[in-house]
Design a protein around this motif. Structure first.
Motif, PDB file in Angstrom:
ATOM      1  N   ASN A  70       0.824  -1.214   0.000  1.00 30.09           N
ATOM      2  CA  ASN A  70       0.000   0.000   0.000  1.00 30.09           C
ATOM      3  C   ASN A  70       0.853   1.258   0.000  1.00 30.09           C
ATOM      4  O   ASN A  70       1.871   1.334   0.671  1.00 30.09           O
ATOM      5  CB  ASN A  70      -0.917   0.018   1.232  1.00 30.09           C
ATOM      6  N   GLY A  71       0.401   2.261  -0.754  1.00 32.58           N
ATOM      7  CA  GLY A  71       1.026   3.574  -0.738  1.00 32.58           C
ATOM      8  C   GLY A  71       2.366   3.672  -1.453  1.00 32.58           C
ATOM      9  O   GLY A  71       3.048   4.683  -1.319  1.00 32.58           O
ATOM     10  N   LEU A  72       2.741   2.661  -2.198  1.00 32.06           N
ATOM     11  CA  LEU A  72       4.012   2.711  -2.915  1.00 32.06           C
ATOM     12  C   LEU A  72       3.839   3.452  -4.237  1.00 32.06           C
ATOM     13  O   LEU A  72       2.778   3.388  -4.855  1.00 32.06           O
ATOM     14  CB  LEU A  72       4.527   1.294  -3.168  1.00 32.06           C
ATOM     15  N   ARG A  73       4.873   4.118  -4.656  1.00 30.61           N
ATOM     16  CA  ARG A  73       4.819   4.828  -5.939  1.00 30.61           C
ATOM     17  C   ARG A  73       4.687   3.811  -7.069  1.00 30.61           C
ATOM     18  O   ARG A  73       5.352   2.779  -7.049  1.00 30.61           O
ATOM     19  CB  ARG A  73       6.074   5.660  -6.136  1.00 30.61           C
ATOM     20  N   PRO A  74       3.845   4.106  -8.036  1.00 32.18           N
ATOM     21  CA  PRO A  74       3.692   3.188  -9.169  1.00 32.18           C
ATOM     22  C   PRO A  74       5.032   2.924  -9.863  1.00 32.18           C
ATOM     23  O   PRO A  74       5.809   3.844 -10.098  1.00 32.18           O
ATOM     24  CB  PRO A  74       2.731   3.927 -10.108  1.00 32.18           C
ATOM     25  N   ARG A  75       5.289   1.660 -10.102  1.00 35.93           N
ATOM     26  CA  ARG A  75       6.473   1.197 -10.840  1.00 35.93           C
ATOM     27  C   ARG A  75       7.781   1.771 -10.268  1.00 35.93           C
ATOM     28  O   ARG A  75       8.712   2.088 -11.003  1.00 35.93           O
ATOM     29  CB  ARG A  75       6.303   1.493 -12.320  1.00 35.93           C
ATOM     30  N   PHE A  76       7.831   1.872  -8.943  1.00 34.34           N
ATOM     31  CA  PHE A  76       9.013   2.414  -8.265  1.00 34.34           C
ATOM     32  C   PHE A  76      10.283   1.660  -8.648  1.00 34.34           C
ATOM     33  O   PHE A  76      11.366   2.234  -8.711  1.00 34.34           O
ATOM     34  CB  PHE A  76       8.821   2.398  -6.739  1.00 34.34           C
ATOM     35  N   TRP A  77      10.186   0.367  -8.892  1.00 35.53           N
ATOM     36  CA  TRP A  77      11.340  -0.478  -9.215  1.00 35.53           C
ATOM     37  C   TRP A  77      11.970  -0.109 -10.560  1.00 35.53           C
ATOM     38  O   TRP A  77      13.115  -0.473 -10.815  1.00 35.53           O
ATOM     39  CB  TRP A  77      10.952  -1.949  -9.197  1.00 35.53           C
ATOM     40  N   GLU A  78      11.239   0.610 -11.399  1.00 33.12           N
ATOM     41  CA  GLU A  78      11.781   1.038 -12.687  1.00 33.12           C
ATOM     42  C   GLU A  78      12.497   2.379 -12.579  1.00 33.12           C
ATOM     43  O   GLU A  78      13.237   2.759 -13.485  1.00 33.12           O
ATOM     44  CB  GLU A  78      10.657   1.156 -13.727  1.00 33.12           C
TER      45      GLU A  78
ATOM     46  N   PRO B  32      14.763 -18.304  -7.862  1.00 24.34           N
ATOM     47  CA  PRO B  32      13.902 -18.789  -8.952  1.00 24.34           C
ATOM     48  C   PRO B  32      13.972 -17.857 -10.167  1.00 24.34           C
ATOM     49  O   PRO B  32      14.131 -16.643 -10.022  1.00 24.34           O
ATOM     50  CB  PRO B  32      12.505 -18.783  -8.330  1.00 24.34           C
ATOM     51  N   ARG B  33      13.845 -18.410 -11.352  1.00 25.71           N
ATOM     52  CA  ARG B  33      13.962 -17.627 -12.588  1.00 25.71           C
ATOM     53  C   ARG B  33      12.874 -16.567 -12.719  1.00 25.71           C
ATOM     54  O   ARG B  33      13.056 -15.594 -13.441  1.00 25.71           O
ATOM     55  CB  ARG B  33      13.930 -18.552 -13.801  1.00 25.71           C
ATOM     56  N   THR B  34      11.754 -16.768 -12.045  1.00 30.18           N
ATOM     57  CA  THR B  34      10.655 -15.802 -12.120  1.00 30.18           C
ATOM     58  C   THR B  34      10.690 -14.789 -10.983  1.00 30.18           C
ATOM     59  O   THR B  34       9.844 -13.897 -10.922  1.00 30.18           O
ATOM     60  CB  THR B  34       9.293 -16.534 -12.084  1.00 30.18           C
ATOM     61  N   CYS B  35      11.656 -14.897 -10.090  1.00 36.01           N
ATOM     62  CA  CYS B  35      11.760 -14.032  -8.911  1.00 36.01           C
ATOM     63  C   CYS B  35      12.042 -12.582  -9.314  1.00 36.01           C
ATOM     64  O   CYS B  35      12.955 -12.305 -10.097  1.00 36.01           O
ATOM     65  CB  CYS B  35      12.871 -14.551  -8.010  1.00 36.01           C
ATOM     66  N   ALA B  36      11.288 -11.655  -8.750  1.00 38.14           N
ATOM     67  CA  ALA B  36      11.453 -10.235  -9.061  1.00 38.14           C
ATOM     68  C   ALA B  36      12.860  -9.744  -8.737  1.00 38.14           C
ATOM     69  O   ALA B  36      13.438  -8.958  -9.488  1.00 38.14           O
ATOM     70  CB  ALA B  36      10.421  -9.398  -8.307  1.00 38.14           C
ATOM     71  N   TYR B  37      13.421 -10.197  -7.635  1.00 38.40           N
ATOM     72  CA  TYR B  37      14.762  -9.754  -7.259  1.00 38.40           C
ATOM     73  C   TYR B  37      15.773 -10.179  -8.329  1.00 38.40           C
ATOM     74  O   TYR B  37      16.611  -9.397  -8.757  1.00 38.40           O
ATOM     75  CB  TYR B  37      15.167 -10.322  -5.897  1.00 38.40           C
ATOM     76  N   ARG B  38      15.665 -11.429  -8.749  1.00 43.46           N
ATOM     77  CA  ARG B  38      16.572 -11.922  -9.780  1.00 43.46           C
ATOM     78  C   ARG B  38      16.323 -11.220 -11.120  1.00 43.46           C
ATOM     79  O   ARG B  38      17.266 -10.817 -11.797  1.00 43.46           O
ATOM     80  CB  ARG B  38      16.413 -13.434  -9.949  1.00 43.46           C
ATOM     81  N   LEU B  39      15.059 -11.066 -11.495  1.00 45.47           N
ATOM     82  CA  LEU B  39      14.743 -10.405 -12.761  1.00 45.47           C
ATOM     83  C   LEU B  39      15.311  -8.994 -12.804  1.00 45.47           C
ATOM     84  O   LEU B  39      15.943  -8.604 -13.791  1.00 45.47           O
ATOM     85  CB  LEU B  39      13.222 -10.358 -12.970  1.00 45.47           C
ATOM     86  N   LEU B  40      15.098  -8.225 -11.752  1.00 41.49           N
ATOM     87  CA  LEU B  40      15.592  -6.852 -11.727  1.00 41.49           C
ATOM     88  C   LEU B  40      17.118  -6.815 -11.695  1.00 41.49           C
ATOM     89  O   LEU B  40      17.741  -5.972 -12.343  1.00 41.49           O
ATOM     90  CB  LEU B  40      14.988  -6.079 -10.556  1.00 41.49           C
ATOM     91  N   TRP B  41      17.725  -7.741 -10.974  1.00 41.61           N
ATOM     92  CA  TRP B  41      19.179  -7.840 -10.921  1.00 41.61           C
ATOM     93  C   TRP B  41      19.730  -8.126 -12.322  1.00 41.61           C
ATOM     94  O   TRP B  41      20.787  -7.615 -12.703  1.00 41.61           O
ATOM     95  CB  TRP B  41      19.562  -8.945  -9.938  1.00 41.61           C
ATOM     96  N   GLU B  42      18.983  -8.928 -13.108  1.00 40.99           N
ATOM     97  CA  GLU B  42      19.381  -9.256 -14.481  1.00 40.99           C
ATOM     98  C   GLU B  42      18.978  -8.174 -15.483  1.00 40.99           C
ATOM     99  O   GLU B  42      19.240  -8.312 -16.679  1.00 40.99           O
ATOM    100  CB  GLU B  42      18.743 -10.587 -14.903  1.00 40.99           C
ATOM    101  N   GLY B  43      18.306  -7.113 -15.017  1.00 41.41           N
ATOM    102  CA  GLY B  43      17.884  -6.042 -15.903  1.00 41.41           C
ATOM    103  C   GLY B  43      16.632  -6.374 -16.711  1.00 41.41           C
ATOM    104  O   GLY B  43      16.383  -5.764 -17.748  1.00 41.41           O
ATOM    105  N   LYS B  44      15.842  -7.310 -16.219  1.00 40.13           N
ATOM    106  CA  LYS B  44      14.630  -7.734 -16.919  1.00 40.13           C
ATOM    107  C   LYS B  44      13.391  -7.144 -16.237  1.00 40.13           C
ATOM    108  O   LYS B  44      13.428  -6.814 -15.050  1.00 40.13           O
ATOM    109  CB  LYS B  44      14.528  -9.263 -16.918  1.00 40.13           C
ATOM    110  N   PRO B  45      12.278  -7.049 -16.967  1.00 35.73           N
ATOM    111  CA  PRO B  45      11.044  -6.516 -16.382  1.00 35.73           C
ATOM    112  C   PRO B  45      10.315  -7.569 -15.541  1.00 35.73           C
ATOM    113  O   PRO B  45      10.558  -8.775 -15.691  1.00 35.73           O
ATOM    114  CB  PRO B  45      10.202  -6.141 -17.606  1.00 35.73           C
TER     115      PRO B  45
END
Length: 156
Positions: A8-16, A97-110
């Protein structure tokens, strides 16, 4: 089922817009998609370094919610449970896991469309069929020498 992850209350698409190292604790925790795969026991080939997931779950994983039943105090029960942080992600991303957000972002993937931060629904990860809901076996009831019989292919 109530989602224990506060999004809740997080900025939209903050991870980008922010590097992982600059995320707040709440933002970092919100990246977890709630799939439960990081709580599966893994097998690592000593020669190749290849890591395979098994259906053998940590004793603290709730198979229905796919969340740790004792998350704030998990180290009292599982001392070697890893606390993933931006500072240690480089040394742990390879087994995530290959679908993990942490791993995806670390790899520069969406992130995938089913990620709760995109879908707005914590159940979307389960509907997409990428969580461990209902497929795990107990580490107490599964001898370690039988873990190879429970290897699962990713992505699930």
């Amino acid at each position: 089922m109530k989602d224990p992850i506060d999004r809740n209350g997080l900025r939209p698409r903050f991870w980008e817009r922010k590097p992982l190292a600059r995320l707040s604790k709440t933002e970092w925790e919100a990246l977890c998609d709630g799939c439960g795969k990081c709580c599966l026991n893994k097998l690592e080939d000593e020669d190749t370094g290849e890591v395979e997931l098994t259906r053998v779950a940590c004793r603290l994983l709730d198979d229905e919610s796919c969340h740790c039943t004792q998350y704030p105090i998990r180290h009292q029960f599982v001392p070697d449970c890893i606390v993933l942080t931006p500072d240690n992600l480089d040394s742990h991303a390879y087994w995530m896991p290959r679908t993990c957000a942490y791993r995806l972002l670390w790899e520069g993937k969406p992130l995938f469309d089913w990620h709760p931060l995109i879908s707005g629904d914590a159940e979307s990860v389960h509907r997409a069929g990428v969580s461990v809901r209902g497929i795990t076996v107990s580490e107490f009831e599964t001898p370690e020498e039988d873990w190879e019989d429970h290897i699962i292919e990713e992505p699930i």
